[in-house]
Design a protein around this motif. Structure first.
Motif, short mmCIF file in Angstrom:
data_model
loop_
_atom_site.label_atom_id
_atom_site.label_comp_id
_atom_site.label_asym_id
_atom_site.label_seq_id
_atom_site.Cartn_x
_atom_site.Cartn_y
_atom_site.Cartn_z
N VAL A 17 78.86 -16.94 82.89
CA VAL A 17 77.77 -17.32 81.99
C VAL A 17 77.16 -18.65 82.44
CG1 VAL A 17 77.16 -17.98 79.63
CG2 VAL A 17 78.69 -16.04 80.03
N ARG A 18 77.97 -19.61 82.83
CA ARG A 18 77.45 -20.89 83.31
C ARG A 18 76.56 -20.69 84.55
NH1 ARG A 18 79.71 -25.95 81.99
NH2 ARG A 18 79.61 -26.58 84.19
N ALA A 19 76.99 -19.79 85.44
CA ALA A 19 76.18 -19.50 86.63
C ALA A 19 74.85 -18.88 86.23
CB ALA A 19 76.94 -18.58 87.56
N GLU A 20 74.87 -17.99 85.23
CA GLU A 20 73.62 -17.35 84.78
C GLU A 20 72.70 -18.39 84.14
OE1 GLU A 20 72.04 -13.68 81.93
OE2 GLU A 20 74.19 -13.95 82.29
N GLU A 23 70.99 -20.24 86.85
CA GLU A 23 69.92 -19.44 87.47
C GLU A 23 68.65 -19.52 86.64
OE1 GLU A 23 71.25 -15.46 88.02
OE2 GLU A 23 72.86 -16.00 89.41
N HIS A 24 68.77 -19.40 85.33
CA HIS A 24 67.59 -19.49 84.46
C HIS A 24 67.01 -20.90 84.49
CE1 HIS A 24 67.54 -15.50 82.65
NE2 HIS A 24 68.85 -15.57 82.49
N ALA A 25 67.87 -21.89 84.62
CA ALA A 25 67.39 -23.28 84.70
C ALA A 25 66.55 -23.48 85.95
CB ALA A 25 68.57 -24.24 84.69
N TRP A 26 67.00 -22.94 87.08
CA TRP A 26 66.21 -23.06 88.32
C TRP A 26 64.85 -22.37 88.16
CZ3 TRP A 26 67.04 -26.71 91.40
CH2 TRP A 26 68.32 -27.11 91.78
N GLU A 27 64.83 -21.23 87.49
CA GLU A 27 63.56 -20.53 87.26
C GLU A 27 62.63 -21.39 86.42
OE1 GLU A 27 64.58 -16.84 85.44
OE2 GLU A 27 65.60 -16.05 87.23
N GLN A 28 63.18 -22.03 85.40
CA GLN A 28 62.38 -22.90 84.54
C GLN A 28 61.84 -24.11 85.31
OE1 GLN A 28 63.76 -25.10 80.85
NE2 GLN A 28 63.87 -22.99 80.11
N ASP A 58 77.15 -29.15 77.34
CA ASP A 58 77.05 -30.04 76.19
C ASP A 58 75.61 -30.40 75.86
OD1 ASP A 58 79.77 -30.05 75.87
OD2 ASP A 58 80.07 -31.90 77.02
N GLY A 59 74.76 -30.35 76.85
CA GLY A 59 73.37 -30.70 76.62
C GLY A 59 72.57 -30.60 77.90
N ARG A 60 71.30 -30.97 77.80
CA ARG A 60 70.39 -30.89 78.93
C ARG A 60 70.86 -31.74 80.10
NH1 ARG A 60 66.34 -34.46 79.84
NH2 ARG A 60 64.58 -33.85 81.17
N ASP A 61 71.36 -32.95 79.82
CA ASP A 61 71.79 -33.83 80.90
C ASP A 61 72.96 -33.25 81.68
OD1 ASP A 61 69.80 -35.61 80.38
OD2 ASP A 61 71.10 -37.23 79.67
N GLU A 62 73.88 -32.60 80.99
CA GLU A 62 75.01 -32.01 81.70
C GLU A 62 74.53 -30.88 82.61
OE1 GLU A 62 79.28 -29.70 81.18
OE2 GLU A 62 78.05 -30.07 79.39
N LEU A 63 73.58 -30.08 82.13
CA LEU A 63 73.04 -29.00 82.94
C LEU A 63 72.31 -29.55 84.17
CD1 LEU A 63 72.39 -26.08 83.56
CD2 LEU A 63 70.53 -26.17 81.86
#
Length: 216
Positions: A17-20, A23-28, A58-63
């Motif tokens: 799930v973290r990997a998915e 992947e969506h974050a890179w698309e964004q 935990d949040g945007r910064d961690e991602l």
């Protein structure tokens, strides 16, 4: 001899799930840039609630930290693999360009405009230092003129903390910084599309800059 610990189904699912999510974050990021990254938007794309996604980050910064860490790790591993295969400074330059062209958004996340309000943790700085260490070793392996050359070399002789423990002379430090800054300058302009419509081959410009850096 103790057996290596095997991950549980729950741990494997969490990793998946973290990997998915990444992947969506890179698309964004490719669509709107890192500053517009939204965990709630990612959760919606994945059919999850916002609070459910926060169980994985935990949040945007961690991602963002995970994405930057992955990018730096990929770059360092790429250059270390090239050096391990016998690449000289020119070979490292070509490996760097291939890495950048393969994923421009990954490149710009670490070498583009800093994300407002974000500060990278120390471990990411250490990974970035691995890349510079490979470059320094390659620069040290090339013939160099004896002694310092100009005011900047004299300055580097007493400002070398960024080079770690390597006891290389100032001209080697200068060469490494020139290699790093000039080639990233060409790559940044190329990937940003600044050469579009100018009518020349950006690959040839990269080669010309590299030849000038390497000297006779």
């Amino acid at each position: 001899m103790p057996q290596a610990r095997t991950s549980t189904p729950r741990e494997r699912y969490r990793t998946q799930v973290r990997a998915e999510i990444k992947e969506h974050a890179w698309e964004q990021i490719a669509t709107a840039g890192a500053s517009a990254l939204s965990l709630n938007a990612i959760a919606k794309r994945m059919g999850m609630s916002g609070p459910a996604l926060y169980r994985y980050f935990d949040g945007r910064d961690e991602l963002i930290t995970e994405l930057i860490r992955d990018a730096y790790r990929s770059q360092a591993d790429t250059l270390r693999a090239a050096a391990g295969a016998g690449a000289d400074l020119a070979g490292l330059a070509h490996a760097l360009r291939a890495w950048a062209l393969a994923d421009p958004q990954r490149y710009f996340l670490v070498f583009g405009t800093p994300v407002p309000g974000y500060h990278a943790p120390d471990d990411i700085t250490e990974i970035a230092a691995e890349t510079m260490a490979v470059i320094l070793d390659a620069c040290a392996a090339r013939p160099s003129s004896d002694g310092a050359d100009g005011a900047f070399d004299a300055h580097l002789d007493t400002h070398r903390r960024w080079a770690g423990e390597r006891p290389v002379p100032a001209p080697v430090l200068h060469r490494a910084l020139s290699f790093w800054s000039r080639l990233h300058g060409v790559l940044s302009l190329e990937l940003a599309g600044q050469f579009t419509g100018m009518g020349f081959d950006s690959a040839l410009l990269f080669e010309a800059e590299l030849k000038d850096l390497l000297g006779p």
